[in-house]
Design an enzyme around this catalytic site. Structure first.
Site, mmCIF file in Angstrom:
data_model
loop_
_atom_site.group_PDB
_atom_site.id
_atom_site.type_symbol
_atom_site.label_atom_id
_atom_site.label_comp_id
_atom_site.label_asym_id
_atom_site.label_seq_id
_atom_site.Cartn_x
_atom_site.Cartn_y
_atom_site.Cartn_z
ATOM 1 N N ARG A 38 2.002 -0.409 0.004
ATOM 2 C CA ARG A 38 2.381 -0.310 1.424
ATOM 3 C C ARG A 38 3.673 -1.073 1.746
ATOM 4 N NH1 ARG A 38 -3.226 -0.326 4.903
ATOM 5 N NH2 ARG A 38 -4.090 1.535 3.964
ATOM 6 N N ASP A 148 -4.481 -2.737 20.525
ATOM 7 C CA ASP A 148 -4.421 -2.771 19.059
ATOM 8 C C ASP A 148 -3.326 -3.772 18.705
ATOM 9 O OD1 ASP A 148 -5.487 -0.595 16.733
ATOM 10 O OD2 ASP A 148 -3.747 -1.797 16.161
#
Ligand SMILES: C[S@@+](CC[C@H](N)C(=O)[O-])C[C@H]1O[C@@H](n2cnc3c(N)ncnc32)[C@H](O)[C@@H]1O
Length: 279
Positions: A38, A148
């Site tokens: 990632r 979030d």
């Protein structure tokens, strides 16, 4: 430029500890492959040739904004419309009728918090469920606060635009009622109608921020599929904090793969993944 070599023990420990400090996501020692995969994109974006250079950059320029990108890259955001349908069934059969019957007092404004909302499928599914229910009861209103930690997912969510693949769990009649079909270059995409989206607010919020900005308590908190990334101690801290933002008799819904078994908490267990604060 492709990253040179593998991520070293030292670099991995640095990233793991930084992520834990900032988000409480517990990468442990087993996520090395995932982290290096990632972060490849972040190395390229910053024109860096190694993970060591990337760690040095994070250390020497802590306010560069790269931390947000790191969190965006590491957090797992998988979600879909009407995920864990039992929760939506429970909402319809138990929570909304008890709200309508006055179990929460005389307030006619139902407030829900989707506290790890990812790309928005969860709160928009909820919004459809609420609109369908309250359509028959003109006297009630509702709002959904969404939050979030990832800016990337919040940007996506607040646009409210989804392709047909993502919308496959939405009944065709609801697609028609609650979405506008895209045309020309937006063919194949659907945008949530403003009548629905105006009742939904998105805001960046770390669940471990020193305090939450809410002035009112919620009837229901959806905290689904985020606790799995935290250790038990952190899960306990989180559900305790969430309780302070729930009304007496309010409901906490967690993911079906998550459980409060074995941790101290103030809730009554109602059904798998459904908890209620005493009234
Ligand atoms: C797998 S998604 C869950 C989405 C949705 N609730 C569902 O069940 O489908 C988990 C979300 O938690 C968010 N997250 C992780 N750590 C967080 C934190 N410390 N504060 C707020 N959100 C966090 C991630 O960014 C991600 O979008």
């Amino acid at each position: 430029m492709t990253p040179k070599g593998k991520i070293t023990d030292q670099d991995y420990s640095f990233i793991r500890d930084l992520i834990y400090k900032e988000t409480r996501i517990n990468l442990g020692d087993s996520k090395r492959e995932l982290v290096s995969a990632r972060l490849g994109k972040r190395l390229r974006a910053n024109n860096l040739g190694s993970y060591t250079e990337y760690c040095k950059m994070l250390q020497s320029r802590p306010n560069s904004g790269e931390l947000y990108h790191l969190i965006d890259a590491i957090s797992t955001n998988h979600t879909f419309f009407f995920r864990e349908i039992n929760h939506f069934n429970f909402l319809n059969s138990a929570i909304l009728p008890s709200f309508s019957n006055g179990s929460f007092g005389s307030s006619r404004d139902l407030k829900i918090w989707s506290c790890a909302c990812s790309t928005g499928e969860e709160p928009y599914s909820l919004a459809i469920a609420l609109e369908e229910y309250f359509d028959k009861q003109q006297s009630s209103n509702w709002s959904i606060q969404c939050s979030d930690i990832s800016n990337r997912v919040l940007d996506f969510a607040s646009k409210g635009i989804y392709d047909s693949e993502r919308l496959k769990n939405v009944k065709p009649e609801w697609l028609k009622r609650y979405f506008q079909k895209g045309e020309k270059q937006m063919d194949g995409y659907f945008r949530v109608r403003p009548e629905l989206s105006k009742k939904i607010k998105f805001q960046r919020l770390n669940l471990f921020a020193p305090s939450f900005p809410w002035h009112e308590k919620f009837h229901v908190i959806f905290c689904r599929n985020v606790m799995i990334y935290f250790d038990r101690e952190t899960q306990q801290e989180l559900v305790g904090r969430l309780a302070q933002h729930l009304l007496p008799g309010g409901f906490l819904l967690i993911g079906h793969a998550e459980s409060l078994a074995g941790i101290k908490h103030p809730y009554q267990s109602i059904k798998p993944a459904i908890y209620q604060l005493p009234g």
